[in-house]
Scaffold this motif. Sequence first.
Motif, PDB file in Angstrom:
ATOM      1  N   UNK A  81       0.855  -1.178   0.000  1.00 60.18           N
ATOM      2  CA  UNK A  81       0.000   0.000   0.000  1.00 60.18           C
ATOM      3  C   UNK A  81       0.894   1.232   0.000  1.00 60.18           C
ATOM      4  N   UNK A  82       0.873   1.973  -1.121  1.00 54.68           N
ATOM      5  CA  UNK A  82       1.737   3.134  -1.282  1.00 54.68           C
ATOM      6  C   UNK A  82       1.128   4.119  -2.269  1.00 54.68           C
ATOM      7  N   UNK A  83       1.327   5.391  -2.019  1.00 55.45           N
ATOM      8  CA  UNK A  83       0.865   6.424  -2.962  1.00 55.45           C
ATOM      9  C   UNK A  83       1.678   6.396  -4.253  1.00 55.45           C
ATOM     10  N   UNK A  84       2.825   5.727  -4.254  1.00 53.18           N
ATOM     11  CA  UNK A  84       3.667   5.617  -5.451  1.00 53.18           C
ATOM     12  C   UNK A  84       3.315   4.380  -6.270  1.00 53.18           C
ATOM     13  N   UNK A  85       2.098   3.903  -6.158  1.00 47.88           N
ATOM     14  CA  UNK A  85       1.694   2.640  -6.783  1.00 47.88           C
ATOM     15  C   UNK A  85       1.950   2.608  -8.289  1.00 47.88           C
ATOM     16  N   UNK A  86       1.539   3.627  -9.002  1.00 47.68           N
ATOM     17  CA  UNK A  86       1.707   3.629 -10.465  1.00 47.68           C
ATOM     18  C   UNK A  86       3.182   3.542 -10.851  1.00 47.68           C
ATOM     19  N   UNK A  87       4.005   4.342 -10.205  1.00 45.64           N
ATOM     20  CA  UNK A  87       5.437   4.370 -10.505  1.00 45.64           C
ATOM     21  C   UNK A  87       6.087   3.018 -10.183  1.00 45.64           C
ATOM     22  N   UNK A  88       5.793   2.468  -9.016  1.00 46.07           N
ATOM     23  CA  UNK A  88       6.384   1.189  -8.608  1.00 46.07           C
ATOM     24  C   UNK A  88       5.904   0.063  -9.516  1.00 46.07           C
ATOM     25  N   UNK A  89       4.621   0.058  -9.861  1.00 44.98           N
ATOM     26  CA  UNK A  89       4.067  -0.982 -10.732  1.00 44.98           C
ATOM     27  C   UNK A  89       4.787  -0.984 -12.084  1.00 44.98           C
ATOM     28  N   UNK A  90       4.902   0.183 -12.700  1.00 46.37           N
ATOM     29  CA  UNK A  90       5.578   0.278 -14.001  1.00 46.37           C
ATOM     30  C   UNK A  90       7.053  -0.097 -13.896  1.00 46.37           C
ATOM     31  N   UNK A  91       7.689   0.322 -12.836  1.00 45.32           N
ATOM     32  CA  UNK A  91       9.098  -0.003 -12.639  1.00 45.32           C
ATOM     33  C   UNK A  91       9.289  -1.510 -12.449  1.00 45.32           C
ATOM     34  N   UNK A  92       8.404  -2.139 -11.700  1.00 43.98           N
ATOM     35  CA  UNK A  92       8.481  -3.591 -11.493  1.00 43.98           C
ATOM     36  C   UNK A  92       8.373  -4.336 -12.821  1.00 43.98           C
ATOM     37  N   UNK A  93       7.470  -3.899 -13.686  1.00 43.53           N
ATOM     38  CA  UNK A  93       7.336  -4.524 -15.006  1.00 43.53           C
ATOM     39  C   UNK A  93       8.618  -4.340 -15.814  1.00 43.53           C
ATOM     40  N   UNK A  94       9.189  -3.155 -15.743  1.00 46.19           N
ATOM     41  CA  UNK A  94      10.423  -2.852 -16.469  1.00 46.19           C
ATOM     42  C   UNK A  94      11.574  -3.752 -16.019  1.00 46.19           C
ATOM     43  N   UNK A  95      11.594  -4.112 -14.731  1.00 39.47           N
ATOM     44  CA  UNK A  95      12.681  -4.920 -14.188  1.00 39.47           C
ATOM     45  C   UNK A  95      12.360  -6.408 -14.126  1.00 39.47           C
ATOM     46  N   UNK A  96      11.291  -6.856 -14.824  1.00 41.91           N
ATOM     47  CA  UNK A  96      11.076  -8.289 -14.983  1.00 41.91           C
ATOM     48  C   UNK A  96       9.849  -8.892 -14.343  1.00 41.91           C
ATOM     49  N   UNK A  97       9.011  -8.107 -13.692  1.00 44.59           N
ATOM     50  CA  UNK A  97       7.761  -8.641 -13.145  1.00 44.59           C
ATOM     51  C   UNK A  97       6.774  -8.880 -14.293  1.00 44.59           C
ATOM     52  N   UNK A  98       5.788  -9.742 -14.045  1.00 43.50           N
ATOM     53  CA  UNK A  98       4.749 -10.043 -15.033  1.00 43.50           C
ATOM     54  C   UNK A  98       3.411  -9.490 -14.554  1.00 43.50           C
ATOM     55  N   UNK A  99       2.747  -8.762 -15.424  1.00 52.17           N
ATOM     56  CA  UNK A  99       1.446  -8.194 -15.070  1.00 52.17           C
ATOM     57  C   UNK A  99       0.392  -9.288 -14.997  1.00 52.17           C
ATOM     58  N   UNK A 100      -0.376  -9.285 -13.914  1.00 49.36           N
ATOM     59  CA  UNK A 100      -1.527 -10.178 -13.778  1.00 49.36           C
ATOM     60  C   UNK A 100      -2.791  -9.384 -14.073  1.00 49.36           C
ATOM     61  N   UNK A 101      -2.955  -8.244 -13.408  1.00 48.35           N
ATOM     62  CA  UNK A 101      -4.055  -7.306 -13.659  1.00 48.35           C
ATOM     63  C   UNK A 101      -3.448  -5.918 -13.762  1.00 48.35           C
ATOM     64  N   UNK A 102      -3.805  -5.157 -14.778  1.00 42.56           N
ATOM     65  CA  UNK A 102      -3.215  -3.813 -14.914  1.00 42.56           C
ATOM     66  C   UNK A 102      -3.627  -2.928 -13.744  1.00 42.56           C
ATOM     67  N   UNK A 103      -2.843  -1.918 -13.489  1.00 41.88           N
ATOM     68  CA  UNK A 103      -3.192  -0.983 -12.426  1.00 41.88           C
ATOM     69  C   UNK A 103      -4.386  -0.166 -12.895  1.00 41.88           C
ATOM     70  N   UNK A 104      -5.404  -0.101 -12.057  1.00 41.87           N
ATOM     71  CA  UNK A 104      -6.657   0.542 -12.420  1.00 41.87           C
ATOM     72  C   UNK A 104      -7.311   1.115 -11.163  1.00 41.87           C
ATOM     73  N   UNK A 105      -8.344   1.895 -11.370  1.00 44.23           N
ATOM     74  CA  UNK A 105      -9.097   2.437 -10.249  1.00 44.23           C
ATOM     75  C   UNK A 105     -10.369   1.628 -10.078  1.00 44.23           C
ATOM     76  N   UNK A 106     -10.531   1.063  -8.875  1.00 43.63           N
ATOM     77  CA  UNK A 106     -11.755   0.348  -8.527  1.00 43.63           C
ATOM     78  C   UNK A 106     -12.586   1.264  -7.647  1.00 43.63           C
TER      79      UNK A 106
END
Length: 128
Positions: A81-106
């Motif tokens: 849980x972080x206000x930097x969610x978008x930045x961290x999510x994109x950075x994680x993908x860049x460094x080799x993580x695999x997207x399961x569900x895109x970052x979105x607003x629920x």
Amino acid sequence: MTKIKTTIKPFLTVDNAVKAVDFYINAFGAVESKSYSLENNKTSSVITIDDAEFYLSDEEPCDGTQTASQTSNNPIRIILETKNADKIFESALKFGASEICPITTEEDWRIGKLKDPFGHIWEIGYPF
């Protein structure tokens, strides 16, 4: 007398702790606050992301631990849980993580789900 605060901290087991620490530093902006050398060139570390702390170690079969990638069904998800969610999510993908569900607003969350290169599932977001 020091007041003890009850906490729950994940302890992630990986196949290559040095590589994992590097991933979390680069992808999540984490800091390795402590590092311990283990037998057979293995490592155990304490990692922090802002004030959130978790543990990370190479697999130690004698302790009964097993990496997430070696299990057929890893039932644990880690919520960052972080206000930097978008930045961290994109950075994680860049460094080799695999997207399961895109970052979105629920309804009341900004959230996305990914799997890190070591098999751990992360939900990254924040409530509003």
